[in-house]
Design a protein around this motif. Structure first.
Motif, mmCIF file in Angstrom:
data_model
loop_
_atom_site.group_PDB
_atom_site.id
_atom_site.type_symbol
_atom_site.label_atom_id
_atom_site.label_comp_id
_atom_site.label_asym_id
_atom_site.label_seq_id
_atom_site.Cartn_x
_atom_site.Cartn_y
_atom_site.Cartn_z
ATOM 1 N N SER A 78 45.366 -17.089 4.331
ATOM 2 C CA SER A 78 46.373 -16.337 5.080
ATOM 3 C C SER A 78 47.363 -15.689 4.117
ATOM 4 C CB SER A 78 47.122 -17.266 6.039
ATOM 5 O OG SER A 78 47.875 -18.219 5.302
ATOM 6 N N GLU A 79 48.139 -14.761 4.623
ATOM 7 C CA GLU A 79 49.153 -14.092 3.789
ATOM 8 C C GLU A 79 50.135 -15.104 3.213
ATOM 9 O OE1 GLU A 79 52.574 -10.582 4.181
ATOM 10 O OE2 GLU A 79 51.189 -10.998 5.834
ATOM 11 N N ARG A 80 50.487 -16.098 4.017
ATOM 12 C CA ARG A 80 51.402 -17.148 3.548
ATOM 13 C C ARG A 80 50.813 -17.905 2.367
ATOM 14 N NH1 ARG A 80 52.648 -22.693 6.945
ATOM 15 N NH2 ARG A 80 54.201 -23.600 5.518
ATOM 16 N N LEU A 81 49.530 -18.241 2.445
ATOM 17 C CA LEU A 81 48.880 -19.005 1.381
ATOM 18 C C LEU A 81 48.742 -18.188 0.102
ATOM 19 C CD1 LEU A 81 46.110 -20.773 3.476
ATOM 20 C CD2 LEU A 81 47.977 -21.916 2.267
ATOM 21 N N VAL A 82 48.407 -16.914 0.232
ATOM 22 C CA VAL A 82 48.273 -16.060 -0.954
ATOM 23 C C VAL A 82 49.617 -15.957 -1.674
ATOM 24 C CG1 VAL A 82 47.796 -13.718 -1.755
ATOM 25 C CG2 VAL A 82 46.306 -14.781 -0.050
ATOM 26 N N LYS A 83 50.699 -15.770 -0.926
ATOM 27 C CA LYS A 83 52.033 -15.698 -1.523
ATOM 28 C C LYS A 83 52.394 -17.010 -2.197
ATOM 29 C CE LYS A 83 54.087 -12.197 1.492
ATOM 30 N NZ LYS A 83 55.131 -11.924 2.536
ATOM 31 N N TYR A 84 52.049 -18.104 -1.558
ATOM 32 C CA TYR A 84 52.355 -19.420 -2.105
ATOM 33 C C TYR A 84 51.609 -19.654 -3.417
ATOM 34 C CZ TYR A 84 52.843 -24.507 -2.294
ATOM 35 O OH TYR A 84 53.121 -25.786 -2.695
ATOM 36 N N ARG A 85 50.323 -19.322 -3.436
ATOM 37 C CA ARG A 85 49.518 -19.537 -4.646
ATOM 38 C C ARG A 85 50.006 -18.655 -5.796
ATOM 39 N NH1 ARG A 85 44.237 -19.348 -0.825
ATOM 40 N NH2 ARG A 85 44.275 -21.529 -0.178
ATOM 41 N N LYS A 86 50.380 -17.438 -5.476
ATOM 42 C CA LYS A 86 50.899 -16.554 -6.517
ATOM 43 C C LYS A 86 52.185 -17.125 -7.109
ATOM 44 C CE LYS A 86 50.227 -12.200 -5.909
ATOM 45 N NZ LYS A 86 50.288 -10.769 -5.489
ATOM 46 N N GLY A 107 40.422 -15.061 -22.245
ATOM 47 C CA GLY A 107 39.169 -14.580 -21.665
ATOM 48 C C GLY A 107 38.320 -15.679 -21.067
ATOM 49 N N ASN A 108 38.608 -16.944 -21.406
ATOM 50 C CA ASN A 108 37.849 -18.078 -20.875
ATOM 51 C C ASN A 108 38.747 -19.117 -20.219
ATOM 52 O OD1 ASN A 108 35.204 -17.258 -21.958
ATOM 53 N ND2 ASN A 108 36.142 -17.645 -23.946
ATOM 54 N N CYS A 109 39.997 -18.767 -20.014
ATOM 55 C CA CYS A 109 41.003 -19.704 -19.505
ATOM 56 C C CYS A 109 41.014 -19.709 -17.980
ATOM 57 C CB CYS A 109 42.380 -19.307 -20.045
ATOM 58 S SG CYS A 109 43.760 -20.201 -19.311
ATOM 59 N N GLU A 110 40.990 -20.893 -17.370
ATOM 60 C CA GLU A 110 40.985 -20.986 -15.912
ATOM 61 C C GLU A 110 42.315 -20.547 -15.305
ATOM 62 O OE1 GLU A 110 39.230 -24.603 -14.256
ATOM 63 O OE2 GLU A 110 38.271 -24.945 -16.205
ATOM 64 N N LEU A 111 43.418 -20.831 -15.982
ATOM 65 C CA LEU A 111 44.722 -20.367 -15.506
ATOM 66 C C LEU A 111 44.762 -18.845 -15.495
ATOM 67 C CD1 LEU A 111 47.700 -20.960 -14.710
ATOM 68 C CD2 LEU A 111 48.237 -20.963 -17.163
ATOM 69 N N GLN A 112 44.259 -18.240 -16.539
ATOM 70 C CA GLN A 112 44.194 -16.781 -16.646
ATOM 71 C C GLN A 112 43.302 -16.200 -15.557
ATOM 72 O OE1 GLN A 112 42.032 -15.037 -20.081
ATOM 73 N NE2 GLN A 112 44.009 -14.166 -20.712
ATOM 74 N N TRP A 113 42.151 -16.845 -15.322
ATOM 75 C CA TRP A 113 41.223 -16.376 -14.295
ATOM 76 C C TRP A 113 41.878 -16.385 -12.915
ATOM 77 C CZ3 TRP A 113 36.489 -19.850 -15.888
ATOM 78 C CH2 TRP A 113 35.904 -19.320 -17.051
ATOM 79 N N GLU A 114 42.533 -17.494 -12.578
ATOM 80 C CA GLU A 114 43.146 -17.611 -11.253
ATOM 81 C C GLU A 114 44.245 -16.575 -11.063
ATOM 82 O OE1 GLU A 114 41.833 -19.138 -8.996
ATOM 83 O OE2 GLU A 114 40.614 -20.693 -9.912
ATOM 84 N N ALA A 115 45.020 -16.327 -12.099
ATOM 85 C CA ALA A 115 46.074 -15.315 -12.016
ATOM 86 C C ALA A 115 45.476 -13.930 -11.790
ATOM 87 C CB ALA A 115 46.914 -15.327 -13.286
ATOM 88 N N ALA A 116 44.387 -13.623 -12.476
ATOM 89 C CA ALA A 116 43.739 -12.326 -12.331
ATOM 90 C C ALA A 116 43.125 -12.171 -10.934
ATOM 91 C CB ALA A 116 42.672 -12.146 -13.402
ATOM 92 N N LYS A 117 42.497 -13.242 -10.437
ATOM 93 C CA LYS A 117 41.848 -13.174 -9.130
ATOM 94 C C LYS A 117 42.843 -12.927 -8.001
ATOM 95 C CE LYS A 117 39.369 -16.985 -9.142
ATOM 96 N NZ LYS A 117 38.419 -18.021 -8.662
ATOM 97 N N ILE A 118 44.028 -13.521 -8.131
ATOM 98 C CA ILE A 118 45.012 -13.392 -7.051
ATOM 99 C C ILE A 118 45.868 -12.148 -7.201
ATOM 100 C CG2 ILE A 118 47.038 -14.603 -7.990
ATOM 101 C CD1 ILE A 118 46.963 -16.253 -5.296
ATOM 102 N N GLY A 119 45.705 -11.438 -8.335
ATOM 103 C CA GLY A 119 46.443 -10.200 -8.542
ATOM 104 C C GLY A 119 47.853 -10.400 -9.069
ATOM 105 N N MET A 120 48.067 -11.454 -9.826
ATOM 106 C CA MET A 120 49.393 -11.718 -10.403
ATOM 107 C C MET A 120 49.592 -10.828 -11.626
ATOM 108 S SD MET A 120 50.952 -15.202 -12.010
ATOM 109 C CE MET A 120 50.977 -14.566 -13.690
#
Length: 242
Positions: A78-86, A107-120
């Motif tokens: 949900s929009e609430r969850l996406v905002k929370y995760r960001k 380039g292989n970091c999971e923190l970096q990947w999650e930030a990129a996936k969510i559009g941070m």
């Protein structure tokens, strides 16, 4: 085990009683962000990225430590969850000193990947810029507190898989640190077996191989399932008939 029926993102789903929501979501192919979860380790519910909305509850729940229940209605993106995760990811970046451009895991970091996936694309919070040390006293590995996100994967893999109990967490809040034995240099530890499991399960560049340079470190997690499957099937026991 009995079967329960629940609704996930408006779709009726069946699951085994006792399963966690996260495992059911993975079975359904629903991509859930996680940093403290790793298949083969106990659940901690610490990173809060896998939070979901449950109808009838005002509080968000961590999917990795929430068991399925009959009639549960779940929303995962949900929009609430996406905002929370960001927000959580931004706070993680601001708490330590995550400079991706000079990190061995770039380039292989999971923190970096999650930030990129969510559009941070930026951090709204003030960087704490703590004065944190590095421990390069071990012959093979390096601990960099600047990149630690306190997921405790290293603690759990050392306890549950290797059985050496080398790692622990010291302090509270932003002052928390992973420590070796009773907060001594890694290279002086009498309990460390130098197996490297902690390094391989670390999602960031906090634990790395000594000598690795920028973007050079890649980590493998599949050894966990190999070890656990071997133990379950008694593959390495003396007198197993092979």
């Amino acid at each position: 085990m009995s079967v329960v029926t629940l609704t996930i993102n408006d779709e009726l789903v069946s699951a085994q009683e006792g399963e966690t929501l996260l495992s059911v979501l993975h079975e359904r192919g629903i991509d859930m962000p996680t940093l403290c979860h790793l298949d083969g380790l106990s659940e901690r519910g610490g990173c809060r990225l896998c939070m979901v909305e449950l109808e009838g509850s005002a509080r968000l729940q961590a999917a990795c430590v929430t068991q399925v229940q009959e009639g549960m209605i779940v929303h995962t993106h949900s929009e609430r969850l996406v905002k929370y995760r960001k927000m959580i990811l931004e706070l993680l970046f601001s708490e330590r000193n995550h400079v991706c451009a000079v990190c061995v895991m770039n380039g292989n970091c999971e923190l970096q990947w999650e930030a990129a996936k969510i559009g941070m694309d930026h951090v709204r919070y003030d960087y704490l810029n703590p004065d944190l040390s590095m421990d390069a006293s071990h012959d093979r590995f390096v601990l960099d507190h600047n990149r630690c996100i306190l997921c405790t994967r290293c603690v759990r893999v050392c306890d549950e898989i290797e059985g050496a109990h080398v790692w622990d967490v010291m302090g509270r809040g932003v002052n928390s640190r992973v420590i070796i034995d009773l907060n001594q240099p890694w290279g002086t530890s009498q309990s460390c077996t130098s197996c490297g499991k902690c390094v391989q399960v670390c999602p960031t560049g906090a634990l790395s191989a000594k000598g690795a340079t920028v973007a050079e470190m890649e980590k493998q997690h599949n050894f966990l399932r190999w070890i656990l499957d071997g133990r379950e099937k008694n593959v390495w026991s003396y007198g197993n008939g092979k």
